[in-house]
Design a protein around this motif. Sequence first.
Motif, PDB file in Angstrom:
ATOM      1  N   LEU A   1       0.721  -1.297   0.103  1.00 51.24           N
ATOM      2  CA  LEU A   1      -0.172   0.096  -0.146  1.00 51.24           C
ATOM      3  C   LEU A   1       0.783   1.087   0.025  1.00 51.24           C
ATOM      4  O   LEU A   1       0.628   2.264  -0.699  1.00 51.24           O
ATOM      5  N   GLU A   2       1.971   1.325   0.921  1.00 50.71           N
ATOM      6  CA  GLU A   2       3.025   2.435   0.699  1.00 50.71           C
ATOM      7  C   GLU A   2       3.599   2.391  -0.684  1.00 50.71           C
ATOM      8  O   GLU A   2       3.827   3.659  -1.096  1.00 50.71           O
ATOM      9  N   ASP A   3       3.995   1.283  -1.403  1.00 48.24           N
ATOM     10  CA  ASP A   3       4.513   1.262  -2.552  1.00 48.24           C
ATOM     11  C   ASP A   3       3.581   1.907  -3.521  1.00 48.24           C
ATOM     12  O   ASP A   3       4.035   2.870  -4.318  1.00 48.24           O
ATOM     13  N   MET A   4       2.175   1.789  -3.437  1.00 48.89           N
ATOM     14  CA  MET A   4       1.277   2.365  -4.480  1.00 48.89           C
ATOM     15  C   MET A   4       1.225   3.977  -4.352  1.00 48.89           C
ATOM     16  O   MET A   4       1.129   4.574  -5.484  1.00 48.89           O
ATOM     17  N   ASP A   5       1.407   4.582  -2.932  1.00 48.94           N
ATOM     18  CA  ASP A   5       1.622   6.042  -2.922  1.00 48.94           C
ATOM     19  C   ASP A   5       2.896   6.423  -3.341  1.00 48.94           C
ATOM     20  O   ASP A   5       2.839   7.402  -4.105  1.00 48.94           O
ATOM     21  N   ASP A   6       3.924   5.576  -3.351  1.00 52.77           N
ATOM     22  CA  ASP A   6       5.190   5.884  -4.013  1.00 52.77           C
ATOM     23  C   ASP A   6       5.181   5.917  -5.405  1.00 52.77           C
ATOM     24  O   ASP A   6       5.725   6.871  -5.932  1.00 52.77           O
ATOM     25  N   MET A   7       4.517   5.174  -6.107  1.00 55.13           N
ATOM     26  CA  MET A   7       4.047   5.136  -7.432  1.00 55.13           C
ATOM     27  C   MET A   7       3.484   6.416  -7.943  1.00 55.13           C
ATOM     28  O   MET A   7       3.790   6.852  -8.949  1.00 55.13           O
ATOM     29  N   VAL A   8       2.637   6.787  -7.166  1.00 58.45           N
ATOM     30  CA  VAL A   8       1.685   8.136  -7.576  1.00 58.45           C
ATOM     31  C   VAL A   8       2.715   9.264  -7.465  1.00 58.45           C
ATOM     32  O   VAL A   8       2.526  10.130  -8.422  1.00 58.45           O
ATOM     33  N   ARG A   9       3.500   9.219  -6.659  1.00 58.41           N
ATOM     34  CA  ARG A   9       4.528  10.229  -6.498  1.00 58.41           C
ATOM     35  C   ARG A   9       5.475  10.286  -7.672  1.00 58.41           C
ATOM     36  O   ARG A   9       5.910  11.433  -8.113  1.00 58.41           O
TER      37      ARG A   9
ATOM     38  N   LYS B   1      -7.892   7.332  -1.634  1.00 58.53           N
ATOM     39  CA  LYS B   1      -7.117   8.218  -0.886  1.00 58.53           C
ATOM     40  C   LYS B   1      -5.951   8.831  -1.678  1.00 58.53           C
ATOM     41  O   LYS B   1      -5.871   9.966  -1.692  1.00 58.53           O
ATOM     42  N   ASN B   2      -5.351   8.120  -2.413  1.00 56.80           N
ATOM     43  CA  ASN B   2      -4.210   8.942  -3.310  1.00 56.80           C
ATOM     44  C   ASN B   2      -4.695   8.928  -4.824  1.00 56.80           C
ATOM     45  O   ASN B   2      -3.636   9.796  -5.448  1.00 56.80           O
ATOM     46  N   GLY B   3      -5.827   8.777  -5.125  1.00 58.09           N
ATOM     47  CA  GLY B   3      -6.596   9.289  -6.334  1.00 58.09           C
ATOM     48  C   GLY B   3      -5.971   8.771  -7.610  1.00 58.09           C
ATOM     49  O   GLY B   3      -6.217   9.088  -8.695  1.00 58.09           O
ATOM     50  N   ALA B   4      -5.391   7.697  -7.374  1.00 60.20           N
ATOM     51  CA  ALA B   4      -4.928   6.703  -8.782  1.00 60.20           C
ATOM     52  C   ALA B   4      -6.222   6.000  -9.023  1.00 60.20           C
ATOM     53  O   ALA B   4      -7.189   6.271  -8.616  1.00 60.20           O
TER      54      ALA B   4
ATOM     55  N   PHE C   1       9.140   9.823 -20.850  1.00 55.42           N
ATOM     56  CA  PHE C   1       8.447   9.363 -19.894  1.00 55.42           C
ATOM     57  C   PHE C   1       7.436  10.343 -19.413  1.00 55.42           C
ATOM     58  O   PHE C   1       7.888  11.329 -18.978  1.00 55.42           O
ATOM     59  N   LEU C   2       6.035  10.035 -19.129  1.00 52.93           N
ATOM     60  CA  LEU C   2       5.225  11.121 -18.874  1.00 52.93           C
ATOM     61  C   LEU C   2       4.563  10.645 -17.448  1.00 52.93           C
ATOM     62  O   LEU C   2       4.130   9.629 -17.173  1.00 52.93           O
ATOM     63  N   ARG C   3       5.003  11.644 -16.363  1.00 52.77           N
ATOM     64  CA  ARG C   3       4.661  11.632 -15.013  1.00 52.77           C
ATOM     65  C   ARG C   3       3.053  12.153 -15.079  1.00 52.77           C
ATOM     66  O   ARG C   3       2.710  13.147 -15.158  1.00 52.77           O
ATOM     67  N   ARG C   4       2.283  11.221 -14.577  1.00 56.47           N
ATOM     68  CA  ARG C   4       0.963  11.482 -14.954  1.00 56.47           C
ATOM     69  C   ARG C   4       0.240  12.035 -13.604  1.00 56.47           C
ATOM     70  O   ARG C   4       0.756  11.615 -12.492  1.00 56.47           O
ATOM     71  N   GLU C   5      -0.764  12.718 -13.768  1.00 58.78           N
ATOM     72  CA  GLU C   5      -1.494  13.235 -12.356  1.00 58.78           C
ATOM     73  C   GLU C   5      -2.644  12.415 -11.840  1.00 58.78           C
ATOM     74  O   GLU C   5      -3.288  11.808 -12.736  1.00 58.78           O
ATOM     75  N   ALA C   6      -2.673  12.135 -10.574  1.00 54.67           N
ATOM     76  CA  ALA C   6      -3.658  11.442  -9.990  1.00 54.67           C
ATOM     77  C   ALA C   6      -5.013  12.317  -9.974  1.00 54.67           C
ATOM     78  O   ALA C   6      -4.721  13.572 -10.398  1.00 54.67           O
ATOM     79  N   ARG C   7      -6.015  11.759  -9.420  1.00 49.90           N
ATOM     80  CA  ARG C   7      -7.485  12.485  -9.619  1.00 49.90           C
ATOM     81  C   ARG C   7      -7.625  13.095 -11.029  1.00 49.90           C
ATOM     82  O   ARG C   7      -8.033  14.284 -11.115  1.00 49.90           O
TER      83      ARG C   7
END
Length: 463
Positions: free
Chosen positions: A135-143, A175-178, A452-458
């Motif tokens: 779950l923490e990894d998922m937050d890291d991926m979003v960042r 919570k993280n918007g992915a 590489f495209l860093r994409r926006e959450a939400r």
Amino acid sequence: MTTLIRNGTVVTARDTRAADILVEGERIKNIAPGLTADADARVIDAAGMLVLPGGIDVHTHLDMPFGGTTSSDDFETGTKAAAFGGTTTLIDFAIQPKGTRMRDALDTWWKKAESKASIDYGLHMIVTDLGEAGLEDMDDMVREGVASFKLFMAYPGVLMVDDATIFQALCRTAKNGALICLHAENGGIIDVLVKRAIAEGKTAPVYHGLTRPVTAEAEAVHRAVAMSEISGAPVYIVHLSSEDALNEVRAARDRGVPIFAETCPQYLLLSIDDLARPGFEGAKYVFTPPLREKHHAPKLWDGLNQDHLQVVSTDHCPFCFEDQKILGKDDFTKIPNGGPGVENRLQLLFHHGVNAGKLSLNRFVELVSTTPAKLFGLYPRKGELAPGSDADIVIWDPNAMHTISARTHHMRVDYSMFEGFEVKGTARTVLSRGEVVVEQGNFLGKTGRGAFLRREARGGAWK
């Protein structure tokens, strides 16, 4: 470098108008009739042409290990083929091996792509194991700009995760918007059907389809809807193939559940009859979900037109017939699972959709470019023709005739699923961030220029 595209018909998801486009560097500067540029500007005459935002394919599998082999297109050949077809952005899948951290998978896929891609690309993360730190990894991926995750409800023992894992992931994305993408089939039931077929000596390619019934897809979509409702997070169903599954999506959307879904050209234009071709020819059409009976296709076209389906992707995952598909000659479960299509998506949807009166020009753009950009956190940088957007532009000849064939395509695979299909309408000139990468059948891009495209959450799924 300044580029002026003159005399074309500019088509977006909203409108169609006669206008010129002025590009400075990598971005669009202005769109209006009668624009001028300095004497040293490059001028492209688009008279008689449609000017479209570059296509965005949000579902490809390049350089992907599967079934004891690897998909035949890597990021060099796959992105080049995409560009020839008018696709200027793709989103591929990094795969987290069980027992590892998602960061390791992300690093691996970056290395696969960074020196090879000739168009821009993003990455989804395939989650196979949340473990202690998932779950923490998922937050890291979003960042890191990986704003979407794919989980499988199929392929037990390989990629499939249980409902509890899917639900945990959905609660995290709430919570993280992915955005969670789901491969929706009941993998447990299918596994029983597959083993029964093999035990009965039913090993031909067509049994790949016959052991994966539409009900198994619809049931999994129904569960996905329930988990979305309970978690409060949107879900994106990948490669939806049947009327039964579409009915589940439609019913959920009608009552306000944030469910989105894509389909692919193969489900719109092919059928289980192709999977049942004589001899081993059907192996060319082994991918998942499988091809369905012909009566499903018109319902999928209706779904696209009525916005019950929002995106057309390809699920491009090619394996050569002669030395890869042949691995399953005596057992359909050993046929590498996937098919080629990244080069022909726009051609097929334009010809069989727009030309056939099933889709408007604006809806075509919406399906292949604008909505994918919105849902996956790229809009308005991508998927739009507007000042400030990246100059990913396709000059489309609506009258050019083209015959799809493995002899002339640019995908690194020895067959085409659409061999012999004649289409009217194809890309003449393709710009990626202001640079001409394809011009009248010639590739002018450079290997490794893709970013590489860093994409926006939400993104759009949350709005």
